[in-house]
Design a protein around this motif. Structure first.
Motif, PDB file in Angstrom:
ATOM      1  N   THR A  16      37.468  18.529  21.416  1.00 51.98           N
ATOM      2  CA  THR A  16      36.299  19.347  21.095  1.00 51.98           C
ATOM      3  C   THR A  16      35.322  19.270  22.262  1.00 51.98           C
ATOM      4  N   ASP A  17      34.404  20.219  22.331  1.00 51.03           N
ATOM      5  CA  ASP A  17      33.414  20.140  23.408  1.00 51.03           C
ATOM      6  C   ASP A  17      32.086  19.547  22.937  1.00 51.03           C
ATOM      7  N   HIS A  18      31.961  19.319  21.618  1.00 53.33           N
ATOM      8  CA  HIS A  18      30.759  18.648  21.112  1.00 53.33           C
ATOM      9  C   HIS A  18      30.995  18.168  19.681  1.00 53.33           C
ATOM     10  N   GLU A  19      30.211  17.198  19.275  1.00 55.25           N
ATOM     11  CA  GLU A  19      30.240  16.715  17.898  1.00 55.25           C
ATOM     12  C   GLU A  19      28.978  15.912  17.632  1.00 55.25           C
ATOM     13  N   GLU A  20      28.618  15.820  16.368  1.00 53.09           N
ATOM     14  CA  GLU A  20      27.504  14.976  15.957  1.00 53.09           C
ATOM     15  C   GLU A  20      28.074  13.641  15.515  1.00 53.09           C
ATOM     16  N   VAL A  21      27.446  12.556  15.987  1.00 49.16           N
ATOM     17  CA  VAL A  21      27.943  11.215  15.705  1.00 49.16           C
ATOM     18  C   VAL A  21      26.776  10.337  15.302  1.00 49.16           C
ATOM     19  N   ASP A  22      26.922   9.664  14.188  1.00 52.29           N
ATOM     20  CA  ASP A  22      25.884   8.764  13.703  1.00 52.29           C
ATOM     21  C   ASP A  22      25.842   7.515  14.571  1.00 52.29           C
ATOM     22  N   GLY A  23      24.648   7.088  14.954  1.00 55.73           N
ATOM     23  CA  GLY A  23      24.483   5.877  15.739  1.00 55.73           C
ATOM     24  C   GLY A  23      23.053   5.714  16.188  1.00 55.73           C
ATOM     25  N   VAL A  24      22.610   4.462  16.276  1.00 55.18           N
ATOM     26  CA  VAL A  24      21.226   4.193  16.651  1.00 55.18           C
ATOM     27  C   VAL A  24      21.042   4.008  18.152  1.00 55.18           C
ATOM     28  N   ASP A  25      22.163   3.736  18.845  1.00 57.35           N
ATOM     29  CA  ASP A  25      22.076   3.565  20.298  1.00 57.35           C
ATOM     30  C   ASP A  25      23.358   4.087  20.947  1.00 57.35           C
ATOM     31  N   VAL A  26      23.360   4.117  22.273  1.00 59.82           N
ATOM     32  CA  VAL A  26      24.494   4.652  23.025  1.00 59.82           C
ATOM     33  C   VAL A  26      25.769   3.888  22.679  1.00 59.82           C
ATOM     34  N   GLN A  27      25.707   2.569  22.633  1.00 59.96           N
ATOM     35  CA  GLN A  27      26.889   1.759  22.358  1.00 59.96           C
ATOM     36  C   GLN A  27      27.497   2.086  21.002  1.00 59.96           C
ATOM     37  N   ALA A  28      26.679   2.223  19.980  1.00 60.72           N
ATOM     38  CA  ALA A  28      27.189   2.519  18.639  1.00 60.72           C
ATOM     39  C   ALA A  28      27.902   3.868  18.604  1.00 60.72           C
ATOM     40  N   VAL A  29      27.346   4.849  19.274  1.00 62.74           N
ATOM     41  CA  VAL A  29      27.956   6.175  19.312  1.00 62.74           C
ATOM     42  C   VAL A  29      29.276   6.133  20.071  1.00 62.74           C
ATOM     43  N   LEU A  30      29.302   5.467  21.214  1.00 65.29           N
ATOM     44  CA  LEU A  30      30.537   5.389  21.992  1.00 65.29           C
ATOM     45  C   LEU A  30      31.620   4.619  21.246  1.00 65.29           C
ATOM     46  N   THR A  31      31.242   3.562  20.563  1.00 64.93           N
ATOM     47  CA  THR A  31      32.211   2.806  19.758  1.00 64.93           C
ATOM     48  C   THR A  31      32.804   3.696  18.676  1.00 64.93           C
ATOM     49  N   SER A  32      31.976   4.474  18.045  1.00 56.07           N
ATOM     50  CA  SER A  32      32.430   5.375  16.986  1.00 56.07           C
ATOM     51  C   SER A  32      33.419   6.407  17.512  1.00 56.07           C
ATOM     52  N   VAL A  33      33.127   7.026  18.640  1.00 58.33           N
ATOM     53  CA  VAL A  33      34.037   8.059  19.146  1.00 58.33           C
ATOM     54  C   VAL A  33      35.313   7.459  19.723  1.00 58.33           C
ATOM     55  N   ARG A  34      35.241   6.246  20.247  1.00 51.56           N
ATOM     56  CA  ARG A  34      36.474   5.577  20.690  1.00 51.56           C
ATOM     57  C   ARG A  34      37.409   5.367  19.510  1.00 51.56           C
ATOM     58  N   ARG A  35      36.858   4.922  18.402  1.00 54.07           N
ATOM     59  CA  ARG A  35      37.675   4.720  17.193  1.00 54.07           C
ATOM     60  C   ARG A  35      38.226   6.050  16.670  1.00 54.07           C
ATOM     61  N   ALA A  36      37.396   7.067  16.673  1.00 46.14           N
ATOM     62  CA  ALA A  36      37.792   8.358  16.110  1.00 46.14           C
ATOM     63  C   ALA A  36      38.842   9.076  16.950  1.00 46.14           C
ATOM     64  N   HIS A  37      38.751   8.948  18.281  1.00 54.62           N
ATOM     65  CA  HIS A  37      39.602   9.748  19.163  1.00 54.62           C
ATOM     66  C   HIS A  37      40.668   8.950  19.907  1.00 54.62           C
ATOM     67  N   GLY A  38      40.609   7.641  19.855  1.00 58.03           N
ATOM     68  CA  GLY A  38      41.679   6.828  20.406  1.00 58.03           C
ATOM     69  C   GLY A  38      41.593   6.494  21.883  1.00 58.03           C
ATOM     70  N   PRO A  39      42.702   5.929  22.395  1.00 54.65           N
ATOM     71  CA  PRO A  39      42.704   5.370  23.745  1.00 54.65           C
ATOM     72  C   PRO A  39      42.531   6.386  24.867  1.00 54.65           C
ATOM     73  N   ARG A  40      42.954   7.613  24.650  1.00 51.06           N
ATOM     74  CA  ARG A  40      42.803   8.608  25.716  1.00 51.06           C
ATOM     75  C   ARG A  40      41.333   8.866  26.015  1.00 51.06           C
ATOM     76  N   LEU A  41      40.532   9.075  24.965  1.00 52.23           N
ATOM     77  CA  LEU A  41      39.098   9.274  25.188  1.00 52.23           C
ATOM     78  C   LEU A  41      38.452   7.982  25.679  1.00 52.23           C
ATOM     79  N   ALA A  42      38.870   6.844  25.152  1.00 50.60           N
ATOM     80  CA  ALA A  42      38.318   5.560  25.604  1.00 50.60           C
ATOM     81  C   ALA A  42      38.495   5.408  27.109  1.00 50.60           C
ATOM     82  N   HIS A  43      39.659   5.795  27.618  1.00 48.59           N
ATOM     83  CA  HIS A  43      39.915   5.711  29.063  1.00 48.59           C
ATOM     84  C   HIS A  43      38.973   6.636  29.840  1.00 48.59           C
ATOM     85  N   VAL A  44      38.809   7.849  29.369  1.00 50.52           N
ATOM     86  CA  VAL A  44      37.906   8.798  30.036  1.00 50.52           C
ATOM     87  C   VAL A  44      36.475   8.261  30.026  1.00 50.52           C
ATOM     88  N   LEU A  45      36.053   7.693  28.897  1.00 49.29           N
ATOM     89  CA  LEU A  45      34.683   7.172  28.795  1.00 49.29           C
ATOM     90  C   LEU A  45      34.421   6.060  29.806  1.00 49.29           C
TER      91      LEU A  45
END
Length: 79
Positions: A16-45
């Motif tokens: 996707t090119d955008h999404e809304e993600v619940d989180g109070v800080d940058v780390q929480a949001v990135l952790t959430s999307v890593r879990r949701a999208h897996g290792p491929r996105l984690a590597h890009v991040l």
């Protein structure tokens, strides 16, 4: 809820090119999307720059508001 905008390889990895993600800080949001999208996105991040409301952000503890926009910019080829 903060909005993440993905560009280039990040959008491809997230499916996707955008999404809304619940989180109070940058780390929480990135952790959430890593879990949701897996290792491929984690590597890009790992190699991406982050812009929070148009400003470069490096500190993962940077707080987000409901209206924050976090851009994920992977390295771009060319120049």
């Amino acid at each position: 809820m903060p909005t993440l905008r993905y560009f280039a390889a990040a959008a491809e990895a997230a499916g996707t090119d955008h999404e809304e993600v619940d989180g109070v800080d940058v780390q929480a949001v990135l952790t959430s999307v890593r879990r949701a999208h897996g290792p491929r996105l984690a590597h890009v991040l790992e190699h991406s720059s982050l812009l929070l409301d148009g400003q470069y952000v490096r500190d993962p503890s940077t707080e987000l508001s409901e209206s924050s926009v976090l851009d994920v910019l992977p390295p771009f080829a060319g120049g």
